[in-house]
Design an enzyme around this catalytic site. Sequence first.
Site, PDB file in Angstrom:
ATOM      1  N   HIS A 247     -11.566  -2.152  32.168  1.00 36.57           N
ATOM      2  CA  HIS A 247     -12.159  -1.289  33.192  1.00 36.57           C
ATOM      3  C   HIS A 247     -11.397  -1.528  34.504  1.00 36.57           C
ATOM      4  CE1 HIS A 247     -15.281  -0.001  36.094  1.00 36.57           C
ATOM      5  NE2 HIS A 247     -15.821   0.678  35.102  1.00 36.57           N
TER       6      HIS A 247
ATOM      7  N   ASP B 275     -15.072 -10.435  31.043  1.00 36.44           N
ATOM      8  CA  ASP B 275     -15.900  -9.319  31.495  1.00 36.44           C
ATOM      9  C   ASP B 275     -16.855  -8.983  30.355  1.00 36.44           C
ATOM     10  OD1 ASP B 275     -17.021  -6.891  32.087  1.00 36.44           O
ATOM     11  OD2 ASP B 275     -15.145  -5.908  32.646  1.00 36.44           O
TER      12      ASP B 275
ATOM     13  N   GLN C  72     -19.993  -4.979  29.010  1.00 36.04           N
ATOM     14  CA  GLN C  72     -20.325  -4.136  27.855  1.00 36.04           C
ATOM     15  C   GLN C  72     -20.743  -4.957  26.643  1.00 36.04           C
ATOM     16  OE1 GLN C  72     -20.713  -0.948  27.844  1.00 36.04           O
ATOM     17  NE2 GLN C  72     -19.623  -0.305  29.702  1.00 36.04           N
TER      18      GLN C  72
ATOM     19  N   LYS D  89     -26.557  -1.941  33.168  1.00 33.11           N
ATOM     20  CA  LYS D  89     -26.096  -1.552  31.834  1.00 33.11           C
ATOM     21  C   LYS D  89     -26.935  -2.205  30.742  1.00 33.11           C
ATOM     22  CE  LYS D  89     -21.240  -1.087  33.223  1.00 33.11           C
ATOM     23  NZ  LYS D  89     -21.004   0.360  33.288  1.00 33.11           N
TER      24      LYS D  89
ATOM     25  N   CYS E 246     -13.246   5.051  34.026  1.00 34.50           N
ATOM     26  CA  CYS E 246     -12.715   3.982  34.880  1.00 34.50           C
ATOM     27  C   CYS E 246     -11.758   3.100  34.094  1.00 34.50           C
ATOM     28  CB  CYS E 246     -13.838   3.141  35.479  1.00 34.50           C
ATOM     29  SG  CYS E 246     -14.862   4.072  36.625  1.00 34.50           S
TER      30      CYS E 246
END
Lengths: 134, 134, 422, 422
Positions: C135, C212, C215, C238, C378
């Site tokens: 991202h 990260d 997600q 999220k 993104c």
Amino acid sequence: MDNLYRDFILEHYKNPHNKGVLDPHDLHYADSNPTCGDEMSITLLLESDRVTVADVAFEGRGCAISQASASILTDTLRGQTLDQIRALDPQAVLDELGVPIGPARLKCALLSYKTVQGAVSGGVAEWPEMAEAM
Amino acid sequence: MDNLYRDFILEHYKNPHNKGVLDPHDLHYADSNPTCGDEMSITLLLESDRVTVADVAFEGRGCAISQASASILTDTLRGQTLDQIRALDPQAVLDELGVPIGPARLKCALLSYKTVQGAVSGGVAEWPEMAEAM
Amino acid sequence: MAVETSKQVIPGAFSGTALRGDFPVFDRPTGSGQRLVYLDAAASSPKPRTVIDTMADAYGHHYANVHRGIYELSEDATRRFEQARKAVAGFIGAPSEREIVFVRNATEAINLVAYSWGRTNVHSGDLVVTTQLEHHANIVPWQQLTREVGAELAYVGLTDDGQLNLDDFEAAIARGPRLVCVSAVSNALGTINPVAELTAKAHAAGALVLLDIAQAAPHMPVDVSAIGCDFAVLSGHKMLGPSGIGALWGRRELLDAMPPFMTGGNMILRVTLEGAEWNTVPQKFEAGTPAIVEAIGLGAAIGYLNALGMASVREHERYLFEHAWAALHEIEGVRLLGPGDPAIHAGVISMDIEGIHPHDVATVFDSLGVAVRAGHHCAQPVMDRYGLPATTRASFYVYNDLDDVTALTDAVRACQRLFGGA
Amino acid sequence: MAVETSKQVIPGAFSGTALRGDFPVFDRPTGSGQRLVYLDAAASSPKPRTVIDTMADAYGHHYANVHRGIYELSEDATRRFEQARKAVAGFIGAPSEREIVFVRNATEAINLVAYSWGRTNVHSGDLVVTTQLEHHANIVPWQQLTREVGAELAYVGLTDDGQLNLDDFEAAIARGPRLVCVSAVSNALGTINPVAELTAKAHAAGALVLLDIAQAAPHMPVDVSAIGCDFAVLSGHKMLGPSGIGALWGRRELLDAMPPFMTGGNMILRVTLEGAEWNTVPQKFEAGTPAIVEAIGLGAAIGYLNALGMASVREHERYLFEHAWAALHEIEGVRLLGPGDPAIHAGVISMDIEGIHPHDVATVFDSLGVAVRAGHHCAQPVMDRYGLPATTRASFYVYNDLDDVTALTDAVRACQRLFGGA
Ligand SMILES: Cc1ncc(COP(=O)(O)O)c(C=O)c1O
Ligand SMILES: Cc1ncc(COP(=O)(O)O)c(C=O)c1O
């Protein structure tokens, strides 16, 4: 089915008016919407008075809205003066499309407007305020 | 009126035990709580075995909780060994106070604990985990 | 039909149809009068009633500024706020809640590391490694950092089916980077990366690893201690939580050694006209009044997810993914991105429908009540890699079911019919 | 008594007693069983039902990620989010909502300016001016900036009654600072500064002016255009709005020229492996998913305040201040800080009760249901100036009334009785 993609828009998308490149031409400008990859290029031919549009053509690729809006907008330009075109209200372009355009698609709908403004303003064009930063 | 300021605490605050400076003394440490300006200094005198507390005194200024807790804590130290004091659970100090201590006042209540730990640990003391960053 | 599918209880998992009752948004009539088929969890998820109610209750009855208030209401708010920090720590396997820094979102968490750890530890000539499937939040801060200090930023490339190119990774690691930044799950392709393996290799090469998990944390069990990484970042919005709250996790000794990022109240111990002394972690990194109730709301979201069980959440999404992938695969003119192996593909499907711009796809889908994302997600370097300006992305979560998969494939076909003559 | 005072309608203003019905927190029983007398608005304010309900509705029925979603729900959320930006702009007299950057809080807004504008425009040898009555948020970021670039930070001193020393100010301005940072209202003393006059003088000397309106915007009309300042910062949570949302206002040409602060999604136009192009303002400064619903909640808070009228809010608080100041003044052993003139004193009273530590004061007050703040109020230089480690601070807002003033003075007397023999 959907009022956005009603026949009018899809018809312009599938069979665009004024598609191509004028050769010779007096004014030319190309622009793009980097967020979605839409591209647009416009050529204009002027009358001998140098201020009235004799002919116009566009080339582009991208979504149906951006292409249909170019087809519809270019239809209205012949016979207009450069000053008239510069004074065009972007809202009028949206109204011309006749379907609701959500905030995320304003740039799609106004890419042709921006490209035309670039052509009639010596190669400088900004997104209209309403489409900025969307 | 209020269970925090019940007589027990106020009595210790108004008439603190073990107030002063031992001269001579074997161990000394001073500390403060920068967020509220509370200050505390502790002196300890050891038995000839060098590990058992013979006498203790504190000086300080600040809120009733910090001063009362020093008065109460120092009362318990005589006869304890340095190792026993090092092993002291800060929760035990809070329990000794016998009144609920909100998060924002943990450092008030534990400044005496921290200062005593500094004295028995060669001048190094940290806030107990529970009072950190409050 | 909805009645029928509410019986679709996947072995060991739960019924998405039934869970829709927990999410008020599904009561909302769509403009087209159809039921809302929400397939955009990867952008942001709807909120269950328990999160909304917990926040309303916190704002209504337990709200005051935290940390320094010497009155019941503030102590109550502080307790609930710190409880949420514990919940986040537990959820991702952090050894201590003091290693959890509350931030606005994953983006701020990465910027915090880039500014604070980066400006202190990355110097001229150093190497930072990220990947081409990140991202923008895990790319641009590193471009800025490396440009500013004169370091180099290298990208691990992608295979044709959307996986990290492991040869590329090995080659980058062999050059001794200071830091490797990688996502556990790609938001643009759905790829699940082998993060434990990547972390071990990066560590062996002397690099730290920033993961990260924006997600991953919402959709599968994540244990940062087991993975062994050094930093991890996530966004509450999220994972069924509120907007305006996210978290950075970092190993205590790293956080302790880092200078503050933003400065002001709460993060200091003492301020004089000459200078300031910093508070301990995590407060050192939480300047000013935090997003108090949003943190509490995130705690409630974690409670909801824990009750479902993250292994079940993953199983549920995997089930939906397999059905959707197979059904879309059958449609001519649909190109699916990312790996086909469900073991390494999260509940995110990115596709290209031949001859139809994704913006048009999304608009047509919307008219059918189907909410998907169209664009570059993104992640423009991913789009560039596969030669597309944009894709149409459908992403699943706990409230989705096989009806939604059918709605998706129906919408693709409707769209193709509409544009048929183009 | 409450019935009687509900008739205390101040001419031109409203009844604080009546407004309490709008705030659910006043239904909360205190631990001591007494009604809650909330006198800590300066730290953070309670939330009216309309804000809580607006947020619950937004989370429940109008929530999706903003800006790039091509579906009804996302367009709905975007519209509401951008409407809130307009509300903030209107509330503080900003010429355009595009000059409003959403941030977490006033602290982040100041850090944004210090990092982005500061690192670009303040160089070695330059001067930045702040004051001794600032909140730490308007001190520490400037200490960090000036230290980092080798600039100087000068402080405008205070008079004995808590006003800015204007001679000091003139002297500092005469040295040609790049930036003057000052609060419109001091949170520690309640002093209202003559910001229009200060701004004009700073401008005449070639300096820009950053105004901290965190304590002004909630309590009195503020018009940044009329004041003429260059930047202004505020926090939503102090003005009936949610936690996790605040705003930076800056003049467009300044914002346009500034580099981004945080980077990532939303704030870019285009990202390649080589670099990135920035979006226009305000998005350039809003990296990642914003605090969407919190912004919407702030919009609702502004709606509530606008309905009351900010001139009335100010009048109401001035009325309470005058009564409280006079009553406290009569109590022996109570020292009041800040100016006594109600024209330059907001609804914040900072006091020292002789011989009783403010922490003890707050705890005793709490047992009487009276919530005040005790401490340094994130303004240690103010405490140092007046030789106190801490003060007890009572701050008023729209829901307070004369009963609350009486509860405050009663609590002071009770505290003195309790500690009487100390
Ligand atoms: C004058 C002033 N400025 C700045 C701040 C910082 O506000 P926040 O903690 O919301 O960032 C405060 C809060 O107390 C304040 O009173
Ligand atoms: C993998 C990944 N990282 C980071 C982000 C950024 O999240 P946020 O916008 O909440 O900061 C996203 C959000 O799309 C994401 O998918």
